[in-house]
Design an enzyme around this catalytic site. Structure first.
Site, mmCIF file in Angstrom:
data_model
loop_
_atom_site.group_PDB
_atom_site.id
_atom_site.type_symbol
_atom_site.label_atom_id
_atom_site.label_comp_id
_atom_site.label_asym_id
_atom_site.label_seq_id
_atom_site.Cartn_x
_atom_site.Cartn_y
_atom_site.Cartn_z
ATOM 1 C CG HIS A 1 -39.238 21.706 -34.848
ATOM 2 N ND1 HIS A 1 -40.013 22.059 -35.758
ATOM 3 C CD2 HIS A 1 -39.893 20.471 -34.298
ATOM 4 C CE1 HIS A 1 -41.161 21.322 -35.853
ATOM 5 N NE2 HIS A 1 -41.123 20.359 -34.808
ATOM 6 C CD GLU B 1 -42.788 24.965 -45.512
ATOM 7 O OE1 GLU B 1 -43.513 23.915 -46.076
ATOM 8 O OE2 GLU B 1 -43.038 25.390 -44.392
ATOM 9 C CG ASP C 1 -42.562 25.734 -50.765
ATOM 10 O OD1 ASP C 1 -41.856 25.099 -51.627
ATOM 11 O OD2 ASP C 1 -44.037 25.457 -50.500
ATOM 12 C CG ASP D 1 -35.641 26.896 -36.035
ATOM 13 O OD1 ASP D 1 -36.790 26.742 -36.583
ATOM 14 O OD2 ASP D 1 -35.618 26.982 -34.659
ATOM 15 C CG ASN E 1 -39.014 21.038 -39.034
ATOM 16 O OD1 ASN E 1 -38.172 21.535 -38.774
ATOM 17 N ND2 ASN E 1 -40.107 21.723 -39.881
#
Length: 357
Positions: free
Chosen positions: A235, A265, A222, A239, A230
């Site tokens: 966000h 994630e 991760d 992304d 974020n």
């Protein structure tokens, strides 16, 4: 690497290749029918003239080509108005044909015979024409035989036309099926396998490895401090980070490897025929590649790092879940030891790998 996995892509391409034989983009040349008619009727030229629906994909001609063929097709198209087979022994003596360019110029048509092509409902869509540069006398029996040849051409065109429409529908259905497969199996943002698909394909690999005594490794990773990305950049930037991360990872793995998005994630990789030692080398290469990615924040360019845990399924494991749980423990250990690192779960006494707390 792209998803669906290559095995599915290969299967789809095989189906489309089989359908391509009758695909609407291919021109079908039925010159052997024209050549046979030329031999039977002892004429040097035979052509089929068709209406617009068929002329772009069906060709049947013998004894003429290039600009002469185009001139001859224009000449023979006049036969499309006839409901019955006919023959003109010498078109030079016929007021309707005498001044046509195909008569006055090459190929210098003299004899001309034709029979209509029609579908099972009787609708005409062209003619089969015989041409010679010298006069011919044509008997009624020959006219009947010409009609039989026209029937063969008509049937060939109708069957192939029906097949082309059916094949087009099959190809569209195949593409729709692939689209549905994409939606059902892939993560819409990153295009990695979704959790369900990853577990489904990974289970097959684990069972295959167990049957054949082959190694297989599971990686779980991760993004370090992804919440901060974020919170600090929004966000949409988050992304982008996820998408480019997967692109980076998939460039580093093989076609047969599986990459899946397991959580927000959190991602997993399954490496068939790869032991943990080799998996560790790959994991560190991926980790270094990811750390070199650059992202544009609101006020500055930033980088990300990932932590990776590795394990291998044990002898008794029937699916990927136990291996991922051990990889998760190794990932947790990597976080404890400072992040941006790879940890391998050691092999336990039962033959499975386990990470130390």
């Amino acid at each position: 690497m792209m998803y669906p996995p290559p095995r599915f892509e290969h299967q789809k391409n095989e189906v489309l290749q089989r359908y391509r034989i009758l695909n609407g983009t291919e021109v079908h040349f039925a010159d052997q029918i024209a050549r046979t008619a030329a031999q039977v009727f002892s004429v040097p030229m035979v052509v089929t003239t068709l209406n617009e629906r068929y002329r772009n994909w069906y060709r049947s001609a013998y004894g003429v080509h290039g600009p002469f063929l185009e001139r001859l097709l224009n000449f023979c198209s006049q036969a499309n108005l006839s409901d019955l087979a006919f023959a003109v022994s010498d078109v030079r003596k016929d007021a309707h044909f005498a001044n046509d360019p195909a008569v006055e110029e090459p190929p210098h048509v003299v004899f001309f015979a034709g029979a209509p092509l029609h579908d099972p409902d009787g609708k005409r869509f062209g003619s089969l024409c015989l041409i010679d540069t010298k006069p011919h006398e044509f008997s009624n029996d020959q006219l009947r035989l010409l009609e039989s040849f026209a029937g063969i051409v008509s049937q060939d065109i109708c069957v192939r036309s029906a097949a082309r429409y059916a094949v087009r529908d099959l190809i569209e259905a195949e593409h729709d099926k692939c689209g549905l497969f994409d939606m059902a199996m892939t993560d819409p943002l990153t295009k990695a396998l979704n959790r369900r698909a990853f577990f489904r394909f990974a289970e097959r690999e684990v069972l295959r490895a167990s049957r054949h005594g082959k190694p297989v490794s599971a990686l779980l990773f991760d993004i370090d401090h992804f919440k901060h990305v974020n919170d600090a950049y929004g966000h949409s930037v988050g992304d982008e980070v996820l998408t480019r991360l997967v692109e980076c990872v998939t460039r580093s793995v093989r076609d047969e490897d599986l990459v899946g998005r397991i959580g927000g994630e959190e991602f997993a990789i399954l490496l068939p025929e790869t032991d943990p030692q080799r998996a560790s080398v790959l994991a560190n290469r991926i980790r270094e590649s990811v750390s070199e990615l650059k992202f544009a924040g609101r006020e500055r360019v930033f980088n990300i790092t990932i932590s990776i845990g590795i394990s291998e399924p044990g002898f008794a494991d029937l699916d990927i879940l136990p291996a991922l749980e051990r990889a998760d423990a190794a990932l947790y250990l990597a976080k404890q030891r400072g992040r941006n690192r790879v940890e391998v779960a050691p092999l336990a006494s039962d033959g499975s790998s386990s990470a130390a707390a």
